[in-house]
Design an enzyme around this catalytic site. Structure first.
Site, short mmCIF file in Angstrom:
data_model
loop_
_atom_site.label_atom_id
_atom_site.label_comp_id
_atom_site.label_asym_id
_atom_site.label_seq_id
_atom_site.Cartn_x
_atom_site.Cartn_y
_atom_site.Cartn_z
CG ASP A 92 16.65 -2.32 7.02
OD1 ASP A 92 17.76 -2.63 8.01
OD2 ASP A 92 16.32 -2.96 6.37
CB CYS A 332 -9.80 1.03 1.01
SG CYS A 332 -10.26 0.68 -0.65
CB CYS A 335 -13.73 -0.32 -1.97
SG CYS A 335 -12.47 -1.71 -2.71
#
Length: 401
Positions: A92, A332, A335
């Protein structure tokens, strides 16, 4: 020739899927860009981010300019070597960070009123044609950033995609100020391109930024101005409104003006689940946002629950004894390892770094699968149906990364 290879367009919307070719690898689109603002995705290692399925991260020119400094990063061989990330990097320009600190007489001018005196202690000292003088948030030292400065810093960082320096006007800016600011942003765009053509790395793609606030005529003029320049990509920035429907309207104005332009389109600072779905539907290729990592650091998990804005705060008392994972059938690493809400709640509430890291991992994994799901839906002409299902609370499909 565009750096974006468009593989397929949705027949019912401006959505498109493709591959953005960069010097450090291909970026699948539509895609999300995790923030590595200060040369790190907070709480994670580069290999974690890669394993989640991401092709690209975002570093911030403003923050890296102030610390550790672009010259030091250049000493290490650029941002890729400094942070040991071998994928693509977008930087940015620093414009948003510089102008988000706007107070004092500058804020008075933006709002179209006389100086109040009580706001004179703002960190921006002056916005002029040359650039912006401001005080560092680190030590209060006076600093300067202009178009050439921003491009010089990004050249030293060696990013694959560099955003031009622009003024990001806030929502409360008057139309008169927004018009003058947008015209100055276009002049700064020309200066950025001139500097880069003479001094920039050959591999570095340059994105122009559309401004114009929430005024359609200014947005249209800015989009036309950016398209007319020799930019490699187009970013949509600035104020997009004060509520989601207005934001979608403003983004829609810009993508409508861009039409069939093949250059990649990036939407700056947007990353909520519903915004990503709608953004893809409007024809956006890439997005960046702090949302997944910021929520993770506060113990908020991204889950398929539109009624609660796709958020679940695990710090609440009701999760204290919960043996459930953050999400059922979630692939993921958190989990899948069987980490319970009760355990994660304990870690987050006691500020254990492992807890903040694990919720961040889950959130970024969710967003990666969401983007893969949307990409697959465009490629298979099922986008309309899949977008509706995801909005209604379907979990992103596993196995698409």
């Amino acid at each position: 020739m565009s750096a974006l290879e468009i593989l397929h367009r949705d027949p019912n919307s401006p959505a498109r899927a493709g591959v953005l070719h960069t010097a450090h690898g291909d970026v699948r689109t539509p895609g999300f860009v995790p923030l590595a603002t200060k040369a790190t995705v907070k709480g994670l290692e580069p290999r974690d981010v890669k394993a989640l399925g991401y092709d690209i991260v975002l570093g911030n020119t403003f923050h890296l300019f102030l610390a550790p400094g672009h010259e030091l990063i250049k000493h290490f061989g650029g941002l890729h070597e400094f942070m040991r990330w071998d994928g693509a990097i977008v930087t940015d320009s620093g414009g948003f960070q510089v102008f988000s600190m706007g107070h004092g007489t500058v804020a008075d001018e933006i709002k179209g009123r006389a100086p109040s005196g009580t706001e004179r202690a703002g960190r921006i000292l002056e916005i002029a044609e040359e650039g912006v003088r401001f005080r560092s948030y680190i030590d209060g030292a006076e600093k300067f950033m202009g178009p050439e400065t921003s491009m010089e810093i990004q050249a030293a960082l060696g990013s694959d995609l560099a955003l031009v320096f622009d003024e990001c006007t806030p929502f409360h800016a008057t139309k008169d100020y927004t018009a003058r600011s947008t015209e100055r942003t276009h002049r700064w765009l020309d200066r950025c391109l001139t500097w880069h053509a003479a001094n920039g790395p050959e591999h570095q793609l340059v994105y122009g930024i559309i401004q114009g606030g929430t005024y359609r005529d200014l947005r249209d003029e800015s989009a036309e101005a950016v398209m007319a320049r020799g930019v490699d990509g187009i970013a949509i920035g600035g104020s997009l409104g004060d509520h989601k429907e207005q934001m979608y309207e403003v983004v829609g104005w810009n993508t409508a003006t861009l039409g069939d332009d093949p250059r990649p389109r990036h939407l700056l600072g947007i990353g909520d689940v519903d915004d990503l779905i709608r953004g893809v539907e409007l024809g956006i290729d890439t997005f960046d946002c702090a949302m997944p990592t910021r929520l993770g650091r506060h113990g908020v998990a991204v889950v398929p629950d539109p009624e609660k804005r796709w958020r679940m705060d695990i710090t609440g008392k009701r999760h204290e004894r919960s043996e459930e994972p953050l999400m059922e059938d979630c692939p993921c690493p958190v989990c899948e390892a069987g980490m319970t809400r009760g355990y994660l709640r304990y870690l987050v509430r006691h500020k254990e770094l492992s807890g903040l890291r694990m919720v961040t991992l889950h959130n970024l994994a969710y967003i990666a699968r969401l983007m893969a799901d949307l990409r697959d839906a465009v490629l298979t002409d099922t986008f309309t149906e899949r977008a509706a299902a995801l909005r209604a609370g379907d979990a992103p499909r596993a196995g698409l990364l």
